[in-house]
Design a protein around this motif. Structure first.
Motif, short mmCIF file in Angstrom:
data_model
loop_
_atom_site.label_atom_id
_atom_site.label_comp_id
_atom_site.label_asym_id
_atom_site.label_seq_id
_atom_site.Cartn_x
_atom_site.Cartn_y
_atom_site.Cartn_z
N SER A 59 37.26 -33.82 0.54
CA SER A 59 36.27 -33.96 -0.52
C SER A 59 36.68 -34.13 -1.98
O SER A 59 36.02 -34.93 -2.77
N LEU A 60 38.11 -33.60 -2.52
CA LEU A 60 38.53 -33.86 -3.62
C LEU A 60 38.91 -35.29 -3.71
O LEU A 60 38.81 -36.02 -4.71
N LEU A 61 39.45 -35.81 -2.66
CA LEU A 61 39.83 -37.42 -2.79
C LEU A 61 38.42 -38.10 -2.76
O LEU A 61 38.54 -39.09 -3.57
N GLY A 62 37.43 -37.79 -2.27
CA GLY A 62 36.13 -38.50 -2.40
C GLY A 62 35.60 -38.39 -3.73
O GLY A 62 35.29 -39.25 -4.34
N LEU A 63 35.72 -37.21 -4.28
CA LEU A 63 35.56 -37.06 -5.66
C LEU A 63 36.36 -37.93 -6.76
O LEU A 63 35.73 -38.63 -7.53
N LEU A 64 37.60 -38.22 -6.30
CA LEU A 64 38.25 -39.08 -7.26
C LEU A 64 37.97 -40.48 -7.13
O LEU A 64 37.98 -41.26 -7.99
N ILE A 65 37.33 -40.80 -5.82
CA ILE A 65 36.95 -42.21 -5.75
C ILE A 65 35.54 -42.44 -6.15
O ILE A 65 35.13 -43.36 -7.12
N LEU A 66 34.57 -41.52 -6.30
CA LEU A 66 33.54 -41.30 -7.00
C LEU A 66 33.52 -41.47 -8.36
O LEU A 66 32.66 -42.41 -8.92
N VAL A 67 34.43 -40.91 -9.24
CA VAL A 67 34.41 -40.92 -10.68
C VAL A 67 34.88 -42.44 -11.16
O VAL A 67 34.86 -42.52 -12.56
N GLN A 68 35.24 -43.33 -10.10
CA GLN A 68 35.61 -44.77 -10.67
C GLN A 68 34.14 -45.34 -10.83
O GLN A 68 34.43 -46.45 -11.63
N PHE A 69 33.23 -44.76 -10.62
CA PHE A 69 31.97 -45.43 -10.97
C PHE A 69 31.15 -45.13 -12.14
O PHE A 69 31.71 -44.12 -12.72
N ASN A 70 30.12 -45.56 -12.50
CA ASN A 70 29.21 -45.15 -13.60
C ASN A 70 28.70 -43.79 -13.52
O ASN A 70 28.70 -43.26 -12.53
N ALA A 71 28.16 -43.29 -14.52
CA ALA A 71 27.57 -41.77 -14.50
C ALA A 71 26.35 -41.58 -13.65
O ALA A 71 26.36 -40.61 -13.02
N PHE A 72 25.61 -42.58 -13.79
CA PHE A 72 24.32 -42.68 -12.68
C PHE A 72 24.79 -42.51 -11.32
O PHE A 72 24.30 -41.81 -10.48
N ALA A 73 25.82 -43.40 -10.81
CA ALA A 73 26.32 -43.48 -9.50
C ALA A 73 27.11 -42.09 -9.20
O ALA A 73 26.92 -41.81 -7.95
N ILE A 74 27.87 -41.57 -10.16
CA ILE A 74 28.36 -40.58 -9.68
C ILE A 74 27.67 -39.32 -9.54
O ILE A 74 27.61 -38.45 -8.49
N ALA A 75 26.36 -39.13 -10.21
CA ALA A 75 25.25 -38.15 -10.07
C ALA A 75 24.50 -38.45 -8.88
O ALA A 75 24.21 -37.60 -7.99
N LEU A 76 24.23 -39.78 -8.45
CA LEU A 76 23.45 -39.99 -6.95
C LEU A 76 24.51 -39.62 -6.03
O LEU A 76 23.99 -39.11 -4.94
N GLY A 77 25.66 -39.68 -6.12
CA GLY A 77 26.83 -39.46 -5.15
C GLY A 77 26.89 -37.99 -4.94
O GLY A 77 26.70 -37.59 -3.85
N CYS A 78 26.88 -37.29 -6.13
CA CYS A 78 27.06 -35.74 -5.69
C CYS A 78 25.69 -35.50 -5.11
O CYS A 78 25.69 -34.26 -4.55
N LEU A 79 24.45 -36.06 -5.37
CA LEU A 79 23.22 -35.42 -4.77
C LEU A 79 23.09 -35.58 -3.28
O LEU A 79 22.59 -34.93 -2.52
#
Length: 310
Positions: free
Chosen positions: A125-145
């Motif tokens: 999950s932490l590795l997934g988060l590292l990948i997710l934060v490469q995107f913009n803020a909206f995509a990060i929030a959407l991914g977390c959802l």
């Protein structure tokens, strides 16, 4: 006589896969826990991401970010599918031990402890988060959802007659993510693609579930395969038809041209032959048809990629 590792091979793993054939013995239980011996789920999680990213690049009229986004989604699909599968196996370990197809999974068979598996899931999950934060803020929030349905899905089979309805929410999520990564927002095209991918996910997971319907009936696990019963083929056909229609509308909204629709036609033809060939009483065939959805997703992506080139 089979060796110890061969006897512990999970039933639905491909006959040849790099984990069972090449990995060091000490790594095998961990790689099996993360489904690296059965990567089909990672491909199925990835394709909606790639469809959406390609359509978004076409709509935006720029492709310079696309290779980077495709790489992130490729790695992210494998990592997050592993994390979700480990969570699923933690919750289902007692059920898995009673099902022929799943009784040799590392948690169900006692090869790995629950605490160790949980730590492995957190690491993914932490590795997934590292990948997710490469995107913009909206995509990060959407991914977390997306974590909400991912966390809920393994529990659904205990009391909900159609747990695949929640499974589809998880595995179709990439249809939103690819577009969000480009535009930092959503529009009609990704939403239509999401619901198209959602129908596809429920359809193919129902095919997959027909492998376990006898065991599921005995132990009381719910699934669309059991709920649909003798109407399963017709309902799967309807779901696949809905997937083609909704993805087609997404392509129209996204401004796709004929190569994209050619890819959609190939995708539709592949799904149609699955329905024609389906026999719910033939578990090996159901597994082959389920796995073939990797190729169905690829056909649609190739059409969208050709659309970008042309």
């Amino acid at each position: 006589m089979m060796g110890g590792s061969e006897r512990l091979r999970v039933a639905d793993a491909p006959r040849w896969n790099p984990v069972d054939s090449l990995a060091p013995e000490a790594w095998k239980p961990w790689l099996r826990l993360g489904r690296y011996d059965r990567p089909i789920g990672s491909w199925l999680l990835m394709w909606p991401c790639w469809w959406s990213a390609a359509l978004a690049a076409h709509a935006a009229g720029r492709t310079e970010q696309l290779p980077w986004h495709l790489l992130l989604f490729f790695v992210g699909a494998f990592v997050m599918r592993a994390a979700g599968s480990i969570w699923n196996d933690i919750l289902d370990r007692k059920i898995d031990a009673r099902v022929e197809r799943t009784k040799l999974r590392p948690l169900a068979s006692g090869q790995i402890s629950v605490k160790a598996a949980l730590a492995f899931a957190i690491a993914h999950s932490l590795l997934g988060l590292l990948i997710l934060v490469q995107f913009n803020a909206f995509a990060i929030a959407l991914g977390c959802l997306s974590l909400v349905p991912v966390a809920a899905y393994p529990l659904m089979k205990r009391f909900f007659s159609m747990p695949q309805a929640v499974f589809g929410l998880c595995f179709a999520w990439g249809a939103l993510m690819g577009w969000a990564a480009v535009f930092g927002s959503l529009s009609a095209a990704p939403v239509l693609m999401y619901w198209g991918a959602y129908c596809w996910c429920i359809g193919y997971d129902t095919v997959y579930g027909h492998q376990d319907q006898r065991d599921d009936a005995i132990i009381g696990v719910r699934s669309t395969s059991r709920t649909f019963g003798r109407y399963s083929r017709a309902i799967i056909a309807g779901l696949y038809g809905g997937a083609v229609l909704l993805v087609g509308l997404a392509l129209w909204q996204g401004g796709a041209s004929w190569p994209g629709y050619a890819g959609l036609a190939a995708f539709a033809a592949h799904l149609a032959q699955q329905v024609v060939r389906l026999d719910p009483e033939d578990p090996p065939l159901c597994l082959r048809l389920f796995r073939s959805n990797r190729d169905a997703g690829c056909l649609l992506f190739l059409g969208l990629a050709a659309d970008l080139v042309i």
